[in-house]
Motif scaffolding. Structure first.
Motif, PDB file in Angstrom:
ATOM      1  N   TRP A  33      45.632  37.531  43.397  1.00  0.00           N
ATOM      2  CA  TRP A  33      44.981  36.478  44.178  1.00  0.00           C
ATOM      3  C   TRP A  33      46.021  35.544  44.800  1.00  0.00           C
ATOM      4  CZ3 TRP A  33      41.165  35.745  39.585  1.00  0.00           C
ATOM      5  CH2 TRP A  33      40.127  36.660  39.710  1.00  0.00           C
ATOM      6  N   ASN A  49      42.380  40.027  47.676  1.00  0.00           N
ATOM      7  CA  ASN A  49      41.314  39.428  46.872  1.00  0.00           C
ATOM      8  C   ASN A  49      40.505  40.485  46.132  1.00  0.00           C
ATOM      9  OD1 ASN A  49      41.222  36.495  46.983  1.00  0.00           O
ATOM     10  ND2 ASN A  49      40.925  36.701  49.173  1.00  0.00           N
ATOM     11  N   GLY A  79      42.376  41.950  43.274  1.00  0.00           N
ATOM     12  CA  GLY A  79      42.287  41.082  42.110  1.00  0.00           C
ATOM     13  C   GLY A  79      40.958  41.238  41.387  1.00  0.00           C
TER      14      GLY A  79
END
Length: 291
Positions: free
Chosen positions: A210, A269, A272
């Motif tokens: 992230w 993102n 993650g």
């Protein structure tokens, strides 16, 4: 002596990640970014910094896949070369954040109570400062550069990593195998590196993926404001800043860097998210796959 747990859910985390749509998309996007950055080191269709006013605003064609910009640069070549900047910022920020996060979480978990409370207050103070504000403060003092972006994002996200990881490190440090290691004569540093960190690594990996997404956005925003990559260095954020003034007459030229930034940030993102789902035993995904 009590043996360290073997974490039976871990062998299947890679397969769990690949079977997750978000994880697969994130891995694919990250791999594509790495390939683009590697290819740009040895080849681009045109020189990404060479200008040719006679060829400005060329539409997409076989010669210029994404067209040319207001000074005649090949947009595809600029974006290809800009992937290096994006990857440097993402990886550099993650490394800085990892170091700071490990230090803060270790100091905030394995030291005396008064020192832990001091670290907690310091973390709360640092978290109050936004990433872009820290970067702009550093840029005003040291000048705008990629190093400033990397350090600013690394500090900001490293503090967050430390805050998130601290409870997990405290939990692991109280486990039987850590206590047994201490009783057998292992020092705090060896205990930390041998037993504690390997067992909290999934938390760090998820947070750092992230961090890479935040780093890409921060570099884009800072380059847009003139604090990021130097003018001589191709950067997606700087290209977007230069072309946005022509969005009314050449909107397609702005679309390409926008897509590159959006897909990359989304990929980090989702990577993650996929790593979190694949490595968290409470979700049960790895256990199902390895059964």
């Amino acid at each position: 002596m009590t043996a360290a747990p073997q974490n039976n859910h871990r062998p299947g985390w890679a397969r769990a990640l690949l079977r997750s749509p978000s994880g697969l998309f994130g891995l694919t996007t990250t791999a594509l970014l790495i390939v683009c950055a590697a290819v740009s080191l040895v080849w681009t269709p045109f020189d990404p910094v060479q200008t040719d006013v006679l060829s400005k605003w060329q539409p997409p064609s076989a010669e210029h896949l994404l067209g040319t910009d207001n000074i005649g640069r090949d947009i595809f070549s600029v974006l290809l070369a800009g992937s290096r900047v994006t990857l440097q910022v993402a990886i550099g920020s993650a490394v800085v954040a990892a170091v700071i996060g490990i230090v803060f979480s270790a100091l905030g978990s394995l030291t005396a109570r008064w020192f832990r409370e001091t670290i907690a207050v310091l973390i709360d103070i640092l978290i109050a400062f936004p990433t872009l504000l820290i970067a702009m403060m550093l840029a005003s003092a040291f000048g705008g550069s990629l190093a400033v972006v990397i350090v600013a994002v690394g500090i900001s996200f490293g503090v967050n990593v430390g805050r998130v990881s601290r409870p997990e490190i405290r939990r692991v440090s109280r486990s039987e195998y850590v206590v047994a290691g201490t009783a057998s004569g292992l020092g705090p540093i060896r205990n930390l590196t041998r037993h504690v960190l390997p067992n909290v690594a999934p938390v760090f990996i998820v947070q750092l993926s992230w961090c890479m997404a935040v780093a890409v956005l921060a570099e884009t925003g800072l380059s847009y404001l003139g604090y990021g990559a130097p003018v001589s260095m191709p950067s997606w954020g700087r290209v977007l800043a230069e072309l946005q003034r022509y969005i009314g007459i050449h909107p397609l030229s702005v679309v390409w860097p926008g897509i590159a930034i959006t897909v990359t940030v989304l990929g980090f993102n989702l990577l993650g998210d996929g790593l979190r789902d694949a490595t968290d035993p409470r979700l049960g995904r790895s256990a199902v796959i390895t059964a």
